[in-house]
Write a protein that holds these residues in place. Structure first.
Motif, mmCIF file in Angstrom:
data_model
loop_
_atom_site.group_PDB
_atom_site.id
_atom_site.type_symbol
_atom_site.label_atom_id
_atom_site.label_comp_id
_atom_site.label_asym_id
_atom_site.label_seq_id
_atom_site.Cartn_x
_atom_site.Cartn_y
_atom_site.Cartn_z
ATOM 1 N N SER B 92 0.831 -1.207 0.000
ATOM 2 C CA SER B 92 0.000 0.000 0.000
ATOM 3 C C SER B 92 0.863 1.254 0.000
ATOM 4 C CB SER B 92 -0.926 -0.004 1.207
ATOM 5 O OG SER B 92 -0.219 0.390 2.359
ATOM 6 N N GLN B 93 2.083 1.153 0.514
ATOM 7 C CA GLN B 93 2.966 2.320 0.535
ATOM 8 C C GLN B 93 3.668 2.548 -0.794
ATOM 9 O OE1 GLN B 93 3.702 4.595 3.220
ATOM 10 N NE2 GLN B 93 1.747 3.712 3.763
ATOM 11 N N SER B 94 3.697 1.510 -1.625
ATOM 12 C CA SER B 94 4.445 1.653 -2.864
ATOM 13 C C SER B 94 3.655 2.504 -3.849
ATOM 14 C CB SER B 94 4.748 0.286 -3.465
ATOM 15 O OG SER B 94 3.780 -0.033 -4.429
ATOM 16 N N ARG B 95 4.379 3.250 -4.651
ATOM 17 C CA ARG B 95 3.714 4.168 -5.552
ATOM 18 C C ARG B 95 3.691 3.675 -6.994
ATOM 19 N NH1 ARG B 95 3.016 9.513 -3.930
ATOM 20 N NH2 ARG B 95 2.862 9.505 -1.685
ATOM 21 N N ARG B 97 2.462 1.953 -9.986
ATOM 22 C CA ARG B 97 1.159 1.437 -10.390
ATOM 23 C C ARG B 97 1.269 0.006 -10.913
ATOM 24 N NH1 ARG B 97 -3.943 2.243 -12.771
ATOM 25 N NH2 ARG B 97 -4.057 1.730 -14.954
ATOM 26 N N PHE B 99 3.647 -2.234 -10.330
ATOM 27 C CA PHE B 99 4.008 -3.162 -9.260
ATOM 28 C C PHE B 99 2.769 -3.527 -8.446
ATOM 29 C CE2 PHE B 99 5.198 -3.643 -4.757
ATOM 30 C CZ PHE B 99 5.932 -4.801 -4.864
ATOM 31 N N ARG C 21 7.511 12.818 2.741
ATOM 32 C CA ARG C 21 6.610 13.074 3.847
ATOM 33 C C ARG C 21 7.319 13.337 5.158
ATOM 34 N NH1 ARG C 21 3.189 8.343 1.629
ATOM 35 N NH2 ARG C 21 5.292 7.918 0.979
ATOM 36 N N ARG C 32 10.671 -2.929 4.538
ATOM 37 C CA ARG C 32 9.852 -3.164 3.358
ATOM 38 C C ARG C 32 10.612 -4.010 2.347
ATOM 39 N NH1 ARG C 32 7.551 2.111 0.661
ATOM 40 N NH2 ARG C 32 8.337 1.433 -1.346
ATOM 41 N N PHE C 282 -3.632 -9.565 -15.103
ATOM 42 C CA PHE C 282 -2.813 -8.353 -15.022
ATOM 43 C C PHE C 282 -3.168 -7.409 -16.167
ATOM 44 C CE2 PHE C 282 1.356 -6.229 -15.896
ATOM 45 C CZ PHE C 282 1.336 -5.430 -14.777
ATOM 46 N N PHE C 286 -5.832 -3.376 -16.425
ATOM 47 C CA PHE C 286 -5.592 -2.052 -16.997
ATOM 48 C C PHE C 286 -6.710 -1.622 -17.935
ATOM 49 C CE2 PHE C 286 -1.409 -3.295 -15.642
ATOM 50 C CZ PHE C 286 -1.025 -2.154 -14.972
ATOM 51 N N VAL C 293 -4.452 3.726 -8.845
ATOM 52 C CA VAL C 293 -4.003 2.905 -7.736
ATOM 53 C C VAL C 293 -3.267 3.752 -6.705
ATOM 54 C CG1 VAL C 293 -2.480 1.041 -7.066
ATOM 55 C CG2 VAL C 293 -3.930 0.804 -9.061
ATOM 56 N N GLY C 294 -2.310 4.552 -7.183
ATOM 57 C CA GLY C 294 -1.588 5.406 -6.259
ATOM 58 C C GLY C 294 -2.437 6.616 -5.937
ATOM 59 N N ARG C 295 -2.213 7.193 -4.782
ATOM 60 C CA ARG C 295 -2.957 8.406 -4.471
ATOM 61 C C ARG C 295 -2.315 9.599 -5.172
ATOM 62 N NH1 ARG C 295 -3.193 7.095 1.606
ATOM 63 N NH2 ARG C 295 -2.531 5.118 0.816
#
Lengths: 369, 285, 300
Positions: B92-95, B97, B99, C21, C32, C282, C286, C293-295
């Motif tokens: 969730s932390q990865s940016r 898309r 991946f 951040r 991670r 996969f 798309f 997906v990312g913010r």
């Protein structure tokens, strides 16, 4: 002594807030320079609004002050003490976010008590403080509600109370009203201002809504491309904008074609007006910036409607209450907006031929390119 | 009138699904419960209510099977829940898309990948003659895939993806503003996790764990293919009884064992659903 | 481990402003890497060694892609695959005929039923397929206990028709429910269904036309993912079909496929189906396109 009771008492003793200074802030994200040498100083107890188009760096500046982001260069200081190395949780700043920042698993009262709880304040004392602060923001008796049981406006009130509960040295507001309905926004605007003045707390306020900035702030800092364009009291900003950008960004502005005709003199709509600020060489074609309220209209002969400079036809009349805004299309196709008292505006019905009559006051000009 | 009509129409769209589940899911479950509580006398052909089957299913080898199943499910689901939670947080932390999408879709397939194919993969890897068996036996000489620990090592392969799938929405629902608000109010990172992040995630994490537990408990084909029944599990015992490897007269013992698994399933759902509801209220609005 | 702990503080000194951040995420990063690394090993090594196993014959020390070709010519391959594909298609059709209208209706008109649907969709995840099949067998047995010729007997017999056992798709619909529900749910979440439907209805479209022309095209990514997951599930499902003694692909591969090719065939097929379904999923993910997906980055 509770937070609320002590704040006005401090005012009486003459200790009003702290001064905040942002100096030479630089911050880039990859190739974009969000801040490129930004300076701003806030006097103790002052409310300054940072205003600018989106992407101008105002939110970045606020986040740097809060400590959520670090500047590449430059410093933030409180009463002359450099804060830059301090992490966000050691800065004593109260922040109100745009929306959804309340902890959803805590009640309004527990949200307000979160800061004091981290500071080991006893539960009973926390509850009492929370109740008082909630009352202050107009949420008396709502301490037991959960965020999802509150409206957007109520959530922002609680968020404000939560920020105040830690007795912050500086209050930071990140577009706190932009997610709310127009009516709630107006109401909350006044209340934030009232509370801020009651506490005498130095406040930095980010907004993209110029009306909000002009109506709430002691001073408004207009930003553009990561730099400060002008920081001045609302009236000054409106009447004497320092740059063409500020003039265009704040309020409605007409751009009328004109020509420089002498030392600091410009001819526009067949009149000569003094030029305020920088003036290009004689003969340069310029745009003259005029507020709608400093444009008057005179009746013109029907026949010359298309020909002479400054003459045109009324295209649209928008009733605004005491004034009516008339949109005039000039012979060369440019449009001008003039605000006339409504009882006079009826003399110029849509379709009638008119001549612009700028008030004889100094004007700003920009070169036409 | 039109309102009533649209409501009726909506019910009309939902009822077929509910009805289908009542038949295809409810009917078999009811059959198990009914048969589990009845006994047919072979000579008189009379059917009577009895708890004998159930009692038998809680004794002897069947009790061992039940306990082994519970032990295996607990061990593999604890491991999977912890690892899966950390993995979901990292994702969730990865940016990236691509991946994120790749991991999400892979989780979808792998959570589904229990059964025979999974067993084949592990047999090829660390089963007898497997490529990496000697490596593992260097550090863990007694290791064999056909034992309890072997199975416990394989189960996370579909449980971790399941955990990722169930907790990722909650993790994505954790707003950056909350972390910032906590820091702003003077909280350290640890205090944020203790007072805000942790409590907010707890229901989703527990819910994911419960699902993993239930899923591990319900699994059959993998264990069967890996161990051929040497590790006694409830599910393999049921299958054995069904395929006739039992003493006559114990037909309904299989029902009783299935009865037990349904009770476990019911318990899991009873724990899971309230947790899920709470998490959704906080994190998915 | 040592490389990670050595380089990280150095990086922190040279680029202090790198961390967007600034809330201690730098500390977070190394674990991670470790977690994702360990998981990558755990998940990829079995796949890789399975691939190796299917290629390499230890006795002769030869590599060959033969198992991947052999499966097509193996005895019974065609029949079992055709049967499985048919079962999968019927499963998907029944599943969507039931699920799509129900989920749309719940989203639009009966939000109170959402928890019910959601819990229903969770039950098959924890309900043992073995237990389910015991129940199914019992029910079918009750049917066959009736006198031959009665409708119930006939129904029970028809459901277990060896060439196309209808009972399998009926049970598979239940088993596939959680995965299809989840796919559709994420699809529905990324679409403003209410506006979409109101716009279409406002333009005079009937309900069926609205669903077919306006809603389904917007859900195609979710629908496709659900269908692929269901297909993969049906191809891999062994418990129910083997206990009920049918011979779809998964059972065939275990029983008949193993002998001839020193057990390389079955893993080859498993691997292929796993990778194929992942790759298709996969790509399909798309299709939706707009699902961010990312913010969004806040750099204003």
């Amino acid at each position: 002594m509770s937070v609320i009771a002590s704040a006005p008492a401090q005012d009486a003793a003459g200790t009003r807030g702290v001064s905040l200074e942002l100096s030479g802030l630089h911050r880039s994200f990859g190739a974009t320079h969000a801040l490129a040498g930004f300076d701003l100083a806030l006097a103790p107890g002052e409310l300054v609004a940072m205003l600018g188009p989106s992407g101008c760096g105002k939110t970045t500046a606020l986040r740097i002050v809060a400590g959520f982001d670090r500047p590449d260069l430059g410093a933030v200081s409180l009463d002359g003490v450099d804060l830059t190395p301090l992490p966000a949780n050691k800065r004593d700043m109260g922040m109100v976010f745009q929306s959804y920042s309340l902890f959803p698993h805590l009640t309004a009262g527990q949200n307000v008590g979160y800061g004091p709880r981290l500071r080991k304040v006893s539960a009973a004392e926390r509850d009492r403080q929370a109740e008082e602060l909630l009352e202050l923001v107009g949420m008396a008796g709502m301490a037991g509600r959960y965020p999802h049981q509150l409206s957007g406006g109520q959530q922002q009130r609680v968020a404000l109370a939560r920020a105040l509960a830690v007795r912050p040295k500086v209050l930071l507001l990140d577009e706190p009203l932009s997610a709310l309905d127009a009516k709630v926004r107006l109401q909350l605007r006044d209340e934030i201002r009232r509370i801020q003045q009651e506490f005498g707390i130095t406040t930095l306020f980010v907004t993209h809504d110029q009306e909000e900035a002009l109506s709430m702030a002691d001073r408004v800092a207009v930003m553009r491309a990561g730099k400060l364009e002008q920081c001045a009291a609302p009236a000054e900003l409106y009447d004497r904008p320092a740059t063409a950008f500020v003039a265009q960004f704040v309020g409605t502005m007409n751009h009328l074609p004109g020509q420089v005709v002498g030392a600091a003199k410009v001819r526009v709509a067949d009149r000569e007006l003094p030029v305020d600020g920088a003036c290009p060489a004689e003969g340069t074609e310029v745009n003259v910036l005029l507020r709608p309220e400093s444009l008057d209209l005179e009746p013109a002969a029907e026949a010359s409607a298309a020909g002479r400079p400054g003459e045109g036809q009324v295209m649209l009349a928008t009733f605004l209450g005491a004034t009516t805004r008339l949109t005039v299309r000039l012979g060369d196709g440019t449009e001008a907006k003039a605000d006339l008292p409504s009882h006079r505006a009826v003399e110029f019905p849509v379709g009638s031929a008119v001549r612009l009559a700028p008030a004889p006051r100094p004007v700003l000009v920009v070169e036409r390119g | 009138m039109t309102r009533l009509f649209t409501k009726l129409g909506a019910w009309g769209a939902v009822l077929p699904l509910l009805g289908y589940c009542a038949i295809a899911l409810g009917f078999p479950v009811w059959a198990i419960l009914w048969e589990g509580l009845h006994q047919t006398n072979p000579t008189t052909q009379q059917t009577t209510v009895t708890f004998a089957n159930l009692t038998a299913s809680w004794h002897g080898i069947y009790l061992t099977g039940l306990l082994t199943s519970l032990r295996l499910s607990l061990l593999s689901s604890v491991i999977s829940a912890v690892v899966g939670l950390f993995a979901a947080y990292a994702i969730s932390q990865s940016r990236g898309r691509y991946f994120k999408q790749a991991v999400l879709t892979a989780s979808g397939v792998l959570a589904n990948f229990g059964g025979i194919p999974l067993a084949f993969c592990f047999i090829a890897t660390i089963g007898t003659g497997g490529v990496f068996l000697s490596w593992i036996q260097n550090v863990w000489p007694s290791f064999s895939l056909e034992t309890f620990s072997g199975v416990a090592l394989v189960y996370p392969y579909f449980l971790v993806p399941l955990m990722v799938l169930t907790t990722l929405p909650a993790l994505d629902g954790l707003r950056e503003q909350w972390k910032e608000a906590s820091a702003n109010l003077g909280g350290t990172s640890r205090q944020y996790w203790r007072h805000v992040g942790g409590p907010l995630l707890l229901p989703a994490a527990l819910g994911g764990f419960v699902l993993c537990f239930g899923s591990a408990f319900a699994a059959y084909a993998t264990a069967k293919a890996l161990t051929s029944g040497t590790v006694p599990l409830v599910t393999t015992q049921i299958a054995n009884i069904l395929s006739g490897n039992v003493i006559a007269g114990e037909d309904n013992l299989g029902m009783a064992l299935a009865f037990n698994t349904i009770i476990i399933c019911g318990l899991m759902m009873a724990v899971y659903l309230p947790l899920r509801k709470r998490s959704a209220k906080w994190l998915e609005s | 481990m040592t490389t990670i702990s050595d380089t990280e503080p150095a990086a922190a000194v040279t680029t202090p402003a790198r961390d967007k951040r600034g809330l201690g995420l730098r500390r977070v990063r190394w674990w991670r890497v470790v977690v994702l690394g360990v998981l990558a090993v755990y998940f990829l090594v079995p796949l890789a060694s399975t691939f190796w196993f299917t290629l390499y014959t230890p006795g002769t020390h030869t590599f060959s892609l033969a198992p991947y070709g052999q499966m097509f010519s193996a005895q019974g391959f065609g029949t079992s695959v055709r049967m499985t594909v048919e079962i999968a298609l019927v499963t998907i059709v029944i599943l969507y005929l039931l699920l799509v209208p129900a989920m749309i209706a719940v989203q639009l008109r009966l939000p109170k039923l959402k928890p019910v649907l959601e819990s229903l969709a969770m039950v098959p995840l924890v309900l043992s397929p073995v237990a389910l099949v015991v129940g199914v067998q019992t029910v079918l047995g009750w049917g066959l206990d009736q006198d031959p010729g009665t409708p119930l007997f006939q129904l029970a017999a028809d459901l277990q028709n060896q060439s196309f056992p209808l009972i399998l798709p009926i049970v598979y619909v239940v088993i596939a429910l959680p995965f299809a529900y989840r796919s559709l749910e994420s699809g529905l979440r990324s679409v403003d269904l209410k506006t979409l439907v109101e716009a279409s209805r406002g333009l005079g479209a009937s309900w069926p036309v609205t669903i077919w022309r306006a809603v389904l095209p917007n859900l195609r990514s979710g629908l496709l993912s659900g269908a692929i997951l269901t297909l993969a599930l049906v191809f891999g499902e062994y418990t129910i079909s083997s206990i009920l003694q049918f011979l779809p692909f998964s059972v065939w591969i275990v029983q008949d496929g193993q002998g001839a090719t020193s057990g390389q065939l079955a893993p080859a097929v498993s691997l292929l189906s796993l990778l194929l379904s992942w790759a298709v999923l996969f790509l399909v993910s798309f299709l939706g396109g707009r699902r961010a997906v990312g913010r969004p980055d806040r750099s204003s």
